[in-house]
Design an enzyme around this catalytic site. Sequence first.
Site, PDB file in Angstrom:
ATOM      1  N   CYS A 140      -5.522   1.831   4.133  1.00  0.00           N
ATOM      2  CA  CYS A 140      -4.360   1.781   3.234  1.00  0.00           C
ATOM      3  C   CYS A 140      -3.204   2.601   3.795  1.00  0.00           C
ATOM      4  O   CYS A 140      -2.059   2.410   3.404  1.00  0.00           O
ATOM      5  CB  CYS A 140      -4.677   2.431   1.892  1.00  0.00           C
ATOM      6  SG  CYS A 140      -6.205   1.986   1.160  1.00  0.00           S
TER       7      CYS A 140
ATOM      8  N   CYS B 104      -6.892  -7.875  -2.571  1.00  0.00           N
ATOM      9  CA  CYS B 104      -7.071  -7.644  -1.122  1.00  0.00           C
ATOM     10  C   CYS B 104      -8.517  -7.360  -0.747  1.00  0.00           C
ATOM     11  O   CYS B 104      -8.773  -6.856   0.348  1.00  0.00           O
ATOM     12  CB  CYS B 104      -6.222  -6.460  -0.681  1.00  0.00           C
ATOM     13  SG  CYS B 104      -4.479  -6.686  -0.969  1.00  0.00           S
TER      14      CYS B 104
ATOM     15  N   CYS C 195       0.842  -1.207   0.000  1.00  0.00           N
ATOM     16  CA  CYS C 195       0.000   0.000   0.000  1.00  0.00           C
ATOM     17  C   CYS C 195       0.873   1.252   0.000  1.00  0.00           C
ATOM     18  O   CYS C 195       0.529   2.251  -0.629  1.00  0.00           O
ATOM     19  CB  CYS C 195      -0.893   0.046   1.245  1.00  0.00           C
ATOM     20  SG  CYS C 195      -2.399  -0.913   1.106  1.00  0.00           S
TER      21      CYS C 195
HETATM   22  S1  SF4 Z   1      -4.763  -2.811  -1.356  1.00  0.00           S
HETATM   23 FE1  SF4 Z   1      -3.497  -4.679  -1.569  1.00  0.00          FE
HETATM   24  S2  SF4 Z   1      -2.796  -4.749  -3.692  1.00  0.00           S
HETATM   25 FE2  SF4 Z   1      -3.608  -2.696  -3.286  1.00  0.00          FE
HETATM   26  S3  SF4 Z   1      -1.847  -1.495  -2.785  1.00  0.00           S
HETATM   27 FE3  SF4 Z   1      -2.684  -2.250  -0.834  1.00  0.00          FE
HETATM   28  S4  SF4 Z   1      -1.698  -4.219  -0.399  1.00  0.00           S
HETATM   29 FE4  SF4 Z   1      -1.257  -3.634  -2.540  1.00  0.00          FE
END
Ligand code: SF4
Length: 228
Positions: A224, A201, A116
């Site tokens: 996030c 995710c 993220c």
């Molecule tokens: S939501 Fe999942 S795939 Fe998207 S940036 Fe975050 S960890 Fe990576």
Amino acid sequence: MFDKERIQELSLEFENGKPQDTISWAFKTFNKDMAFACSFGMEDICIIDMLLKESPDARIFYLDTSLFFKETYELIRKLEDRYKTKFECVKSDCPLEKQAQQYGDELWKITPDLCCNIRKVAPLKKKLSTLQAWMTGIRREQTPTRANAKTVEWDEKFNLVKVNPIVKWACHDVLGYLLEYDIPYNPLHDKGYPSIGCQPCTYPVNPGEDSRAGRWRGFNKNECGLHK
Ligand code: SF4
């Protein structure tokens, strides 16, 4: 002009008003120095509608991780057609291939915070460094971490004014707005996904679970890193 006291006054002033009043004030105050960070969830689509009704020149961007559901990409095109606009696509400086070479395939399965950070937080930080204010579609009832969010607040993390026009809305306010104006939304919402992020995710939620329970299932994570 925007010391902490003034920001607090503004948040109290807008607390009992309509989201459109907050949006109108924010656009008139910051104009091109403000942008709306859109994730194309139901809340954000309401803001798109209100903001573009305020001004077709309002700036709207999204953080494209390159890992959205196909339904999300289709929705973006649909909304661009409806509003005759082009949303600004902001991407990480680290393409997925480079991320895989550096950290291995499917980093999200091992360290989602790092993923993220690379795909969302770093590009957002870069984008926000060019602005005086940003707008979001967060709501207090979404998560405990959002429960104290204000209509207008100082964003300590990114160092600019943060405007959250529908922060006090309940889920039914969001649905009511979308129905009233017949605005398209992501069809995954009707398939058990109240909150939609990156495809790897995001899972459907079970009855009684909170709306973000399907995000990062199996990890102690529900943000996030864009909102404190
Ligand atoms: S939501 Fe999942 S795939 Fe998207 S940036 Fe975050 S960890 Fe990576």
